[in-house]
Design an enzyme around this catalytic site. Structure first.
Site, PDB file in Angstrom:
ATOM      1  N   GLY A 188      42.920   3.508 -42.401  1.00  0.00           N
ATOM      2  CA  GLY A 188      43.308   4.758 -43.042  1.00  0.00           C
ATOM      3  C   GLY A 188      44.111   5.684 -42.142  1.00  0.00           C
ATOM      4  CG  HIS A 189      44.952   9.588 -43.679  1.00  0.00           C
ATOM      5  ND1 HIS A 189      44.244   9.131 -44.771  1.00  0.00           N
ATOM      6  CD2 HIS A 189      44.480  10.833 -43.435  1.00  0.00           C
ATOM      7  CE1 HIS A 189      43.405  10.063 -45.173  1.00  0.00           C
ATOM      8  NE2 HIS A 189      43.511  11.101 -44.369  1.00  0.00           N
TER       9      HIS A 189
END
Length: 368
Positions: A263-264
């Protein structure tokens, strides 16, 4: 042409001990049952590093054996002894790996922006698209249908295989390997509602709902990039999302398996192993030399210390201190999880015993 070395040369390259005729030519590797007797032009070498596999060896063949095994017992012509079998296998497979089938030079159908810088000796396959201001290092091999976005920089000796997508603003070190279909630098999954969302409410209350209202999601745009260190590998159909403001980071030497989601804003340390179908939610921080086995899930905004090992399908919701071995959902110390599993297996017997005790107490009360 088939690559060929003598078994003596192969043993020296692998820093291993050789037995028998060192002049025999080795053209490849195979399982014991598929490795026939050595012919005039040589033959393949069998991987038989345990007695179980060695039973399938054919007389007159060549094999890699574990230390302590007797080649004469299997009527071999030559053998290499492996003090650490899997490490020797790494060297052996490297010696015979021809690499991806990407022709030298730049294919005429590739689309390369005139501002892109392509290093010496790089090969670019059919229908690849290289965007503006991209920098690709020396001897990189870019497969067919690969797309590389604006201002991305990739180091020397990269291997980027068919259909991989690397978005704009990604920075990668040397010897990057990206397997087919991987996506690096897609936008993060980040949204917000004008009012408190149901997710935020549940995190605050741990279950109870005050009221349910209509909600609309507003996108939080991803302005950061992705930074990959040296010797990073990204598996097939995996994705590494770009950061919101700062870059998502993957440290040098880290290997990411197929079907993994990063994920970011995630930060992953050096020399980690992230196995298939693992998922790491946004802004989690992973230390060095961490192993996440298949289907492990990591909650957002938590920290996992150095040298943690998480067993398969573990779900990690809170911080994990360095060096811990964990398992389960929710993940706890592995020894604790084993005790929990033992206790669960005993529950049916405990339930039967409790039922009998209840019957006994009931009869005693009736008599009294």
């Amino acid at each position: 042409m088939t690559k060929s070395v003598t078994i003596g040369e192969l043993a020296r390259a692998l820093d291993a001990r050789c037995w028998g005729d060192e002049t025999l030519s080795v053209t490849g590797a195979a399982e014991p049952s598929a490795a026939g007797p050595v012919g005039p032009d040589g033959g393949v070498i069998a991987m038989a590093m345990s007695s179980e596999y060695a039973r399938a060896l054919q007389p007159g063949s060549m094999a890699i054996l574990a230390e302590g095994m007797d080649p004469a017992e299997y009527d071999l012509k030559a053998a290499i002894f492996a003090p650490r079998p899997r490490l020797l296998m790494a060297g052996l497979t490297r010696a015979f790996d021809p690499g991806p089938d990407i022709a030298p030079g730049i294919h005429p159908s590739a689309v390369i922006d005139p501002t892109a810088q392509i290093g010496a000796g790089a090969a670019i396959g059919p229908l690849a698209v290289i965007g503006p201001e991209v920098r690709i290092g020396d001897n990189a091999r870019i497969g067919p249908h690969v797309c590389i976005g604006k201002a991305t920089a990739i180091g020397h000796d990269a291997i980027i295989l068919a259909g991989a997508k690397i978005a704009q603003g990604v920075t990668a070190g040397d010897r990057l390997i990206v397997q087919p279909g991987a996506v690096i630098g897609g936008d993060g999954f980040s949204f917000v509602t004008p009012e408190e969302s149901g997710i935020e409410e549940i995190r605050r209350t741990l279950g109870p709902r005050d009221r349910i209202v209509q909600q609309h999601w507003t996108r939080i745009h991803s302005l950061g990039g992705v930074d990959l260190g040296d010797d990073v590998e990204i598996g097939a159909n995996s994705s590494v999302d770009r950061g919101t403001i700062r870059a998502t980071r993957v440290g040098s030497g880290t290997k990411i398996d197929s079907l993994v989601q990063i994920g970011h804003n995630v930060v992953i340390g050096e020399d980690c192993l992230i196995c298939g179908m693992a998922g790491i939610a946004g802004s989690a921080r992973i230390g060095n030399r961490v192993v996440l086995a298949g289907r492990v899930g990591v909650n957002d905004n938590i920290e996992i210390g150095d040298d943690v090992i998480a067993g398969g399908a573990s779900k990690i919701f809170t911080r994990v201190p360095a060096g811990r071995v964990i398992l389960g959902n929710p993940a706890v110390k592995m020894e604790t999880q084993m005790e929990i599993q033992k206790a669960l297996r005993r529950l049916p017997r405990f339930a039967q015993q409790l039922a009998k005790l209840q019957e006994t107490v009931t009869r005693l009360m009736e008599k009294g």
